[in-house]
Design an enzyme around this catalytic site. Sequence first.
Site: not given
Length: 132
Positions: A47, A49, A58, A60, A91, A94
């Site tokens: 991930n 940010e 993310c 994934e 999430c 994803c």
Amino acid sequence: MKISNEQILELIDEAIKAREFAYTPYSHFKVGALVVDNHGNHHSGCNIENASYGLTNCGERTAIFNGISKGMEKIDTIIVVGDTTGPISPCGACRQVIKEFSTKDTVIILANLKRDYKIMTVDEILPYGFEL
């Protein structure tokens, strides 16, 4: 795909290594992911940010986009790892991206740093997902 416990633990370890590169100055919650594509190639991600949090990506999706950028057609196996009590859960965004690049046989392995894991299918993580 048949996959042994030993192979699963090796893939989890690769995802844990990918997690080390996460950029998480805001949440401090690192996620690592590994995609094994339909050609057997491994694509890692973490991930990343951003101060404008909606621009965060993310782990994934980073792994999947990494694979797509190198010619991946479909996900054979995806492993997601986080520092959670039980296996981590992707999430919703994803889950939809995983569905886009999966087949009915894609293996989804959700894990944590203790190498606890759960194996799931695309339909289990995203029933009634959007598709054309």
